[in-house]
Design an enzyme around this catalytic site. Structure first.
Site, PDB file in Angstrom:
ATOM      1  N   VAL A  12       0.824  -1.207   0.000  1.00  0.00           N
ATOM      2  CA  VAL A  12       0.000   0.000   0.000  1.00  0.00           C
ATOM      3  C   VAL A  12       0.860   1.259   0.000  1.00  0.00           C
ATOM      4  CG1 VAL A  12      -1.643   1.341   1.363  1.00  0.00           C
ATOM      5  CG2 VAL A  12      -2.003  -1.115   1.039  1.00  0.00           C
TER       6      VAL A  12
ATOM      7  N   ALA B 275      -6.309  20.007  -5.135  1.00  0.00           N
ATOM      8  CA  ALA B 275      -6.158  20.303  -3.713  1.00  0.00           C
ATOM      9  C   ALA B 275      -5.894  21.783  -3.475  1.00  0.00           C
ATOM     10  CB  ALA B 275      -5.025  19.468  -3.124  1.00  0.00           C
TER      11      ALA B 275
ATOM     12  N   GLU C  80     -10.463   6.677   5.393  1.00  0.00           N
ATOM     13  CA  GLU C  80     -11.295   6.189   4.275  1.00  0.00           C
ATOM     14  C   GLU C  80     -10.843   4.811   3.795  1.00  0.00           C
ATOM     15  OE1 GLU C  80     -14.101   5.712   2.348  1.00  0.00           O
ATOM     16  OE2 GLU C  80     -14.213   7.899   2.239  1.00  0.00           O
TER      17      GLU C  80
ATOM     18  N   ILE D 112     -13.468   2.328  -2.447  1.00  0.00           N
ATOM     19  CA  ILE D 112     -14.814   2.908  -2.474  1.00  0.00           C
ATOM     20  C   ILE D 112     -14.886   4.019  -1.421  1.00  0.00           C
ATOM     21  CG2 ILE D 112     -17.279   2.454  -2.380  1.00  0.00           C
ATOM     22  CD1 ILE D 112     -16.648  -0.541  -2.580  1.00  0.00           C
TER      23      ILE D 112
ATOM     24  N   LYS E 232     -14.489  -3.742   9.780  1.00  0.00           N
ATOM     25  CA  LYS E 232     -15.050  -2.724   8.894  1.00  0.00           C
ATOM     26  C   LYS E 232     -16.504  -2.425   9.260  1.00  0.00           C
ATOM     27  CE  LYS E 232     -11.992  -4.387   5.230  1.00  0.00           C
ATOM     28  NZ  LYS E 232     -11.935  -5.378   4.118  1.00  0.00           N
TER      29      LYS E 232
END
Lengths: 439, 439
Positions: A24, A43, A140, A147, A216
């Site tokens: 990741v 941003a 998130e 998603i 989750k």
């Protein structure tokens, strides 16, 4: 009326430090490099990696980290004057991930994390710390990978009272289930295939036993219901008990088997359960293939919302992490669980036995006289009303497969019936009980 | 580092004025009343309706508006000292909706609107005005009703370069198409049924000719690609030309017909087209039933995201409007199109003819010798490669239905072939041309 600086004022770069550079972390580096200009436009300022830290500096990660300052000590990321945001990608509910998270928020720096286990176990403490230091805490990537479901619930559906939230929260299990669907494979063979394809770990416990999905689900429930995160209140049954016949019989009944995490307001209580369910063929969850994730919310004004996408992997997870960083760069963030921790309710655990629904029950029994009568008697004595009863007459799994579908009734009754049958010498293995998802 | 007030500081109520109290306006009143306490917890402050305005004060709307100040003159909402946010629900691209929007933003007050036509036609001007006065302009309800897709793209997928965005953006058309699917109905009959059910207006032009979907698509494209909104660049073909045989033949080919709005980066250009398409059965858009909407984005890191929900109706639209108000209450907002208007690109219109894909072509021809040869010659002369050719031998629609599926090739070639056939005496009606959606 806005707290935002005038659009003409140039804003300084947002300076980011990455802790933990695995799959990741590598994705985040690649994303911030590849989409750098685009992200700066969106941003309103550049987002710059200034430092990285991981356990082994010399591991080959397939990316060039030489342009970033390396810190052997993760705490140096927190201490550095030139770091605005720390991205935690170490993993694990406790240990160095939690220490880093606490130090980061304690120091008044923004924390972005993909760590569902840590948020599920310590999210409230971390959110309180973030409030005390008036600092963003964003996660998130912790739920449903790429998603943007945390945002969709926290902000997109914020006007609604949510009746229930549920979905496919573990891609490994969904991959295994769709393999079983396509090939008629056994669980063991489908798991082995998933491991060979890189969709399942060598030790698949966290995934196939529903623990990952439970983490989750607990986060989604807190957000949807404004309740205190309580991972201890989430029941989790995995998919190990499924056999090929379950998938086949579900299909014959017009359903598909999915591992569903479901959280529901039930009177004053909160029901949270991860378990294999029968999903009707006209529900969008029935069409979620392979390793994808999907989440459904039901709001009192918006009705049903359905979100689908990649639930894991370097790219999707990095997408969610960087979306959080962009929110911070834009100063668009607020309390981690949508409201201050002290205003979250401590909802009692709902009485799962009182939950009304139809159930699928699969038994494997010895092929002898009287077994059918025994099952029928157990159902009658427990006051379970049967809608359909299927015995195909084939002998597999060292016995005869019998599938019952009940009429809608309290879960407690079917549990009582199975408790009676647990005492039978003729029931060969543990029965498989699955709720049938109501539309 | 946060611009947000400390969580302990009580914040004053956010005071809202509603302009236009029709079905949607009534939904907003009901939502803000029903979910008042919940919204206050999530927004960190109460949201209060202080004034309402509409054309006819005495119309029976089925809701009690007596507790709110009534203004006959909408501009009084802008002038009032006690109004922070004006919600525009008048409708129409120009006229009083646009005047109110300009006055609101010009006065430095926040504007929330559900008005897709106005945003599609004047969104850039309004966004510039909002920037000049440093004021929020929000329009979640303008696209896909209750689905928080503006937020999902603007924020959730903000880390990604988006290759294309597409979806089912008009619930009326989707309702008609799924009726045709289920009943084998003609377009005219399905439209009449939709009108009887309240899913289509007496004058259905805006919906069935793709104009409404084009408005929404232009907004999505600007957000996804950072381009200047350009409604004039959106091509729109509706669903009036579809016949029952199209739905049936699509099904036989393993597809479903959907009205798809598609925006795609194509070299330097931007392709924007609303038209009926064949959607493969293994694409989630094929399972979107009835009046629902759905949007797909494809990002370079997150991959494919799919969002589905109610695209219209009082409740879902109110949900999106109030989500915008909550964002404003939380001070979580930024530039309307994710970046300042002056930094949006003016993308040229892509050469639609150069777009490569497979196509479905349906012709109705006279049943006589030589017609087949004529069609085949036209395809050959235009260099269209045929994958399949179906003539069922039944006579309907006053002729013989012929369906061709092409191999992937430039759209220009198939247009050229149809131009040749337009000169034929044997082709009875306008051919139906539909792209086949590539996964």
């Amino acid at each position: 009326m806005s707290p935002h600086p005038a659009p003409t004022a140039p804003r300084p770069p947002l300076r980011v430090a990455l802790a933990g550079i695995g799959v990741v972390g590598g994705g985040v580096v690649r994303l911030l490099e590849t989409n750098r200009d685009l992200i700066a436009r969106r941003a309103g300022r550049t987002i710059e990696i200034v430092a990285v830290s991981a356990r082994d500096r010399h591991k080959d990660r397939g990316i060039d980290l030489s342009r970033y300052r390396w810190e052997d000590d993760m705490d140096a990321l927190v201490a550095a004057d030139d770091v605005d945001v720390v991205v935690e990608m170490i993993g694990g509910a406790d240990g160095s991930a939690l220490t880093l998270a606490r130090h980061t928020l304690g120091a008044g720096k923004a924390l972005v994390t993909a760590n569902k286990a840590m948020i599920a176990h310590h999210g409230l403490d971390l959110a309180r710390l973030a409030e005390e230091t008036d600092t963003p805490l964003k996660y998130e990537a912790a739920v449903a990978g790429g998603i943007p479901v945390i945002k969709a619930i926290r902000e997109g559906a914020s006007a609604n009272e949510i009746a229930r939230v549920y979905g496919i929260l573990n891609g490994t299990c969904n991959y295994i289930l769709t393999q079983m669907e396509r090939n008629g494979a056994s669980f063991a063979d489908a798991l082995a295939a998933a491991q060979a394809e890189g969709y399942a770990e060598a030790d698949p416990t966290f995934d196939v036993d529903g623990i990952d999905a439970a983490h989750k689900l607990s986060i989604l429930a807190a957000l949807c219901f404004g309740t205190r995160l309580d991972i201890g209140a989430v029941a989790a049954d995995g998919i190990r008990g499924l056999i090929a016949a379950d998938i086949r019989e579900a299909e014959a009944l017009g359903h598909r088997v999915r591992l569903i995490g479901m959280a529901e307001r039930n009177g004053d209580g909160l029901y949270q359960h991860v378990q294999p369910c029968l999903v009707p063929a006209d529900h969008p969850l029935a069409y979620v293939p392979g390793a994808l994730n999907a989440v459904v919310t039901e709001g009192n004004f918006v009705g049903r919302l359905f979100f689908e996408g990649a639930g894991a992997g370097a790219g999707p997870t990095a997408s969610a992490i960087v979306a959080d960083i962009i929110d911070i760069a834009r100063d668009e963030y607020g309390p981690a669980f949508a409201m201050p921790v002290d205003s979250l309710d401590a909802a009692p655990v709902a009485d799962a036995g009182a939950r009304i629904g139809k159930h699928y029950v699969r038994l494997i029994v010895e092929d002898r006289i009287g077994v059918l009568a025994e099952i029928a008697a157990a159902m009658r004595d427990a006051e379970v009303s049967i809608e359909s009863f299927i015995q195909r007459g084939t002998d597999e799994e060292d016995g005869v497969v019998i599938v019952l579908v009940t009429h809608a009734g309290p879960a407690r009754a079917i549990h009582a019936a199975l408790a009676i049958l647990a005492g039978s010498d003729h029931v060969v293995s543990t029965p498989m009980l699955m709720p049938i998802l109501a539309l």
